[in-house]
Design a protein around this motif. Structure first.
Motif, mmCIF file in Angstrom:
data_model
loop_
_atom_site.group_PDB
_atom_site.id
_atom_site.type_symbol
_atom_site.label_atom_id
_atom_site.label_comp_id
_atom_site.label_asym_id
_atom_site.label_seq_id
_atom_site.Cartn_x
_atom_site.Cartn_y
_atom_site.Cartn_z
ATOM 1 N N UNK A 287 47.224 -35.784 -24.892
ATOM 2 C CA UNK A 287 46.997 -34.384 -24.560
ATOM 3 C C UNK A 287 48.333 -33.675 -24.677
ATOM 4 N N UNK A 288 48.349 -32.600 -25.480
ATOM 5 C CA UNK A 288 49.595 -31.863 -25.673
ATOM 6 C C UNK A 288 49.477 -30.415 -25.202
ATOM 7 N N UNK A 289 48.288 -30.007 -24.754
ATOM 8 C CA UNK A 289 48.118 -28.654 -24.258
ATOM 9 C C UNK A 289 46.869 -28.526 -23.417
ATOM 10 N N UNK B 111 40.126 -26.574 -20.896
ATOM 11 C CA UNK B 111 40.150 -27.104 -22.260
ATOM 12 C C UNK B 111 41.462 -27.849 -22.453
ATOM 13 N N UNK B 112 41.440 -28.855 -23.308
ATOM 14 C CA UNK B 112 42.670 -29.558 -23.680
ATOM 15 C C UNK B 112 42.766 -29.622 -25.198
ATOM 16 N N UNK B 113 43.996 -29.762 -25.663
ATOM 17 C CA UNK B 113 44.262 -30.015 -27.069
ATOM 18 C C UNK B 113 44.819 -31.422 -27.152
ATOM 19 N N UNK B 114 44.168 -32.268 -27.956
ATOM 20 C CA UNK B 114 44.566 -33.657 -28.114
ATOM 21 C C UNK B 114 45.164 -33.835 -29.504
ATOM 22 N N UNK C 202 45.525 -36.139 -14.289
ATOM 23 C CA UNK C 202 46.913 -36.472 -13.920
ATOM 24 C C UNK C 202 47.892 -36.031 -15.006
ATOM 25 N N UNK C 203 47.493 -36.158 -16.254
ATOM 26 C CA UNK C 203 48.344 -35.721 -17.368
ATOM 27 C C UNK C 203 48.467 -34.201 -17.352
ATOM 28 N N UNK C 204 47.355 -33.516 -17.110
ATOM 29 C CA UNK C 204 47.370 -32.053 -17.038
ATOM 30 C C UNK C 204 48.258 -31.604 -15.877
ATOM 31 N N UNK C 205 48.114 -32.249 -14.731
ATOM 32 C CA UNK C 205 48.931 -31.882 -13.583
ATOM 33 C C UNK C 205 50.420 -32.077 -13.884
ATOM 34 N N UNK C 206 50.755 -33.160 -14.524
ATOM 35 C CA UNK C 206 52.148 -33.422 -14.877
ATOM 36 C C UNK C 206 52.688 -32.319 -15.798
#
Length: 163
Positions: free
Chosen positions: A52-54, A42-45, A11-15
């Protein structure tokens, strides 16, 4: 901190992706599509906040072709190398999968050229066009630029069947 995405991240990625999609910089992604391609992402935390910022995904298109897509870094976290690290993680995974070419369709041409990608005609990727582009709201008038990076996949001797 770089890591693979989890279901709780979607949900955070979708936002984040849809924020840039509303500006015309990325394509919107449904939750269903994100969950389907969870293992691509992949995510950057941020280590201090745990947020999650990326994010960035490596999508397999064909036997020898993958696509870097859905690269997004929160605006307040840009210019810190996070996008580069996310793309590098995708490229390393492509090498591990023995994929020889990585495609990106983007408006951020200079960023990807700086990483070694070269501009190409997007029509040389019929697999991509038939698999994804036909469903895109911008098809057939895509205004993104196609760039390609040729990789030299590492062959793992432990996986060879040499006698």
């Amino acid at each position: 901190m770089l890591r693979k995405a989890r279901t709780s991240d979607m949900r955070i990625i979708q936002e984040m992706l849809n924020h840039y999609a509303s500006q015309g910089k990325l394509l919107p992604r449904s939750l269903s599509e994100l969950y389907t391609h969870l293992r691509d992402t992949f995510v950057w935390v941020d280590e201090e906040t745990g947020q999650i910022v990326g994010c960035c995904s490596l999508h397999i298109v064909w036997e020898d072709l993958a696509e870097v897509r859905s690269l997004a870094v929160r605006e307040d976290q840009q210019k810190r190398g996070i996008g580069r690290l996310l793309v590098e993680a995708c490229l390393q995974e492509a090498e591990q999968l023995e994929i020889s070419r990585v495609l990106v369709l983007t408006y951020e041409i200079a960023f990807f050229e700086h990483m070694g990608f070269s501009q190409v005609d997007k029509n040389i990727f019929p697999q991509k066009i038939w698999a994804d582009c036909l469903r895109c709201p911008k098809f057939p008038k895509c205004d993104e630029t196609a760039l390609l990076l040729e990789l030299k996949p590492r062959r793992d001797p432990a996986n060879s069947y040499a006698h």
